[in-house]
Design an enzyme around this catalytic site. Structure first.
Site, short mmCIF file in Angstrom:
data_model
loop_
_atom_site.label_atom_id
_atom_site.label_comp_id
_atom_site.label_asym_id
_atom_site.label_seq_id
_atom_site.Cartn_x
_atom_site.Cartn_y
_atom_site.Cartn_z
N GLN A 19 -74.76 4.09 -38.13
CA GLN A 19 -74.12 5.05 -37.23
C GLN A 19 -72.78 4.51 -36.73
O GLN A 19 -71.78 5.23 -36.68
CB GLN A 19 -75.05 5.34 -36.03
CG GLN A 19 -74.50 6.37 -35.09
CD GLN A 19 -74.43 7.75 -35.72
OE1 GLN A 19 -75.40 8.22 -36.29
NE2 GLN A 19 -73.27 8.39 -35.65
N ASP B 162 -75.65 9.75 -25.96
CA ASP B 162 -76.75 9.96 -26.89
C ASP B 162 -77.93 10.53 -26.10
O ASP B 162 -77.90 10.57 -24.86
CB ASP B 162 -77.11 8.60 -27.54
CG ASP B 162 -78.16 8.73 -28.66
OD1 ASP B 162 -78.43 9.87 -29.11
OD2 ASP B 162 -78.72 7.70 -29.07
N HIS C 22 -78.55 0.69 -34.60
CA HIS C 22 -78.28 1.77 -35.57
C HIS C 22 -76.92 1.47 -36.21
O HIS C 22 -75.93 2.19 -35.99
CB HIS C 22 -78.28 3.11 -34.85
CG HIS C 22 -78.44 4.30 -35.75
ND1 HIS C 22 -78.57 4.18 -37.13
CD2 HIS C 22 -78.50 5.63 -35.47
CE1 HIS C 22 -78.69 5.39 -37.65
NE2 HIS C 22 -78.66 6.28 -36.68
N ARG D 252 -71.19 9.69 -41.85
CA ARG D 252 -72.37 8.91 -42.23
C ARG D 252 -72.43 8.79 -43.75
O ARG D 252 -72.74 7.73 -44.29
CB ARG D 252 -73.65 9.58 -41.70
CG ARG D 252 -73.79 9.58 -40.19
CD ARG D 252 -74.02 8.18 -39.64
NE ARG D 252 -75.18 7.54 -40.23
CZ ARG D 252 -76.45 7.74 -39.86
NH1 ARG D 252 -76.72 8.53 -38.85
NH2 ARG D 252 -77.45 7.11 -40.47
N ARG E 220 -85.94 3.05 -41.97
CA ARG E 220 -85.85 3.48 -40.57
C ARG E 220 -87.21 3.19 -39.93
O ARG E 220 -88.24 3.65 -40.42
CB ARG E 220 -85.54 4.97 -40.48
CG ARG E 220 -85.77 5.53 -39.07
CD ARG E 220 -85.21 6.90 -38.85
NE ARG E 220 -83.76 6.84 -38.74
CZ ARG E 220 -83.02 7.81 -38.22
NH1 ARG E 220 -83.58 8.91 -37.75
NH2 ARG E 220 -81.72 7.68 -38.15
N CYS F 41 -74.04 10.74 -31.75
CA CYS F 41 -74.60 10.51 -33.10
C CYS F 41 -75.42 11.69 -33.59
O CYS F 41 -75.65 11.80 -34.78
CB CYS F 41 -75.42 9.23 -33.10
SG CYS F 41 -76.91 9.31 -32.08
N1 NVA Z 1 -81.14 7.01 -29.88
C1 NVA Z 1 -81.64 8.00 -30.80
C2 NVA Z 1 -80.78 8.08 -32.01
C3 NVA Z 1 -81.20 9.10 -33.03
C4 NVA Z 1 -80.31 9.09 -34.23
C5 NVA Z 1 -83.07 7.65 -31.19
O1 NVA Z 1 -83.35 6.48 -31.43
O2 NVA Z 1 -83.90 8.56 -31.23
N1 CP Z 2 -77.69 10.20 -36.14
C1 CP Z 2 -78.81 10.07 -36.87
O1 CP Z 2 -79.19 8.96 -37.31
O2 CP Z 2 -79.43 11.23 -37.15
P1 CP Z 2 -80.86 11.42 -37.84
O3 CP Z 2 -81.89 10.94 -36.86
O4 CP Z 2 -80.97 12.90 -38.10
O5 CP Z 2 -80.90 10.62 -39.10
#
Ligand code: NVA
Ligand code: CP
Length: 319
Positions: free
Chosen positions: A145, A233, A142, A304, A115, A276
């Site tokens: 997801q 989101d 993502h 997930r 990540r 998500c």
């Molecule tokens: N769009 C959000 C998703 C978190 C799972 C982010 O990138 O923070």
């Molecule tokens: N939806 C998602 O990826 O959640 P986290 O940021 O908690 O991993």
């Protein structure tokens, strides 16, 4: 020297690793195969412990709850060993190159999940890794997801191909993976975003060239009309933090895009609501919607776990 030569010779004869970087990298049947594996894993129809003796490194350069726990538990349930690594504790935080990190980890583990806030970092890792690299979120995508989101839609409403999905709010990383998913899974995607927060035109052009129906509007009601699935989101993604882009202007731009009960009434009567998570009640979604009867957000979070098992089994050639 002999041993070193033997290892590199073996590497030359080995097929390239099965990276899972972007949905656009795959054919629809390949993604369907992963979802079939996910569904089988969910029904506990994956025999034995297919990842026995295998280890997977899970590297986090950004915070996570779902991705971390679902990967860790999923790998454990498949018989493998997860190794969670916070990037700040790794030598890469002191300047070790991603190339060296990839080559070293490839000698220890059987797959690497990353990540990161910069897609170029996962591309660089994948370029140098000799084991599969899995995208656990970047600034522009993502894909894990979306595998869970498609699985969740189909469990609730049947095949997603031809259905209308409405994305409301920021054209962020998850929205961009929705665009890729629309091209691969054949659903109609309507995006309602402020003009300033639209996903990149090049990605929309790519999806349309692939045959996807992507409709853009600034009006949430237009996007939601008749949709079987309404998705939103966070207004401020992890990558917006500290950039100056997370301030009041962004909230003002996005204020008309809250998914409310009134907005949901324009969707199909049996529409589901997806997010998500993490969610911000009173910002991108009203509490009455995310905590209401149309919301499937906790099924989505559970999926997930199953979706990523499908990805792991495919990546490690166990499917
Ligand atoms: N769009 C959000 C998703 C978190 C799972 C982010 O990138 O923070
Ligand atoms: N939806 C998602 O990826 O959640 P986290 O940021 O908690 O991993």
């Amino acid at each position: 020297m002999t041993a070193v030569r033997k290892l590199s010779e073996a590497a030359e004869g080995t097929p390239p690793p099965r990276h899972f970087l972007e949905l656009m990298d795959f054919t629809t049947p390949a993604l369907r195969r992963m979802l079939d594996l996910a569904a089988a894993a969910k029904r506990r129809q994956v025999p034995g412990k297919p990842l026995a003796g295998k280890s997977v490194a899970l590297i986090f350069e950004k915070p996570s709850t779902r991705t971390r726990v679902s990967f860790e538990v999923g790998i454990h349930q498949l018989g493998g060993q997860p190794i969670v690594l916070s990037a700040k504790d790794m030598q890469s935080s002191r300047g070790e190159t991603l190339s060296d990190t990839a080559q070293v980890l490839s000698r220890y583990v059987d797959a690497i999940m990353l990540r990161t806030g910069d897609v170029n970092r996962i591309r660089e890792l994948a370029r140098h890794a000799t084991v599969p690299v899995i995208n656990g979120l970047t600034d522009i995508s993502h894909p894990c997801q979306l595998m869970a989101d498609v699985l969740t839609f189909e469990e609730h409403r049947g095949p997603i191909a031809g259905q209308v999905v409405a994305w409301i709010g920021d054209g962020n990383n998850v929205a961009q993976s929705f665009i890729q998913a629309a091209a691969r899974f054949g659903f109609i995607l309507r995006l309602a975003t402020p003009a300033a927060l639209r996903p990149p035109q090049a990605l929309i052009d790519w999806a349309r060239a692939e045959g996807a129906t992507i409709e853009l509007t600034e009006d949430p009601v237009t996007a939601v009309r008749g949709a079987r699935c309404v998705v939103t989101d966070a207004w401020v993604s992890m990558n917006d933090e500290g950039t100056g882009g997370e301030g009041p202007n962004r909230h003002n731009l996005l204020a008309p895009y809250q998914v409310t009960e009134a907005l949901m009434r324009h969707a199909a009567p049996d529409a589901i609501f997806q997010h998500c998570l993490p969610a911000h009640r009173g910002e991108e979604v009203a509490a009455e919607v995310i905590d209401g009867p149309q919301s499937v957000v906790f099924d989505e979070a559970e999926n997930r776990l199953h979706a990523q098992k499908g990805v792991l089994l495919w990546a490690l050639g166990e499917g």
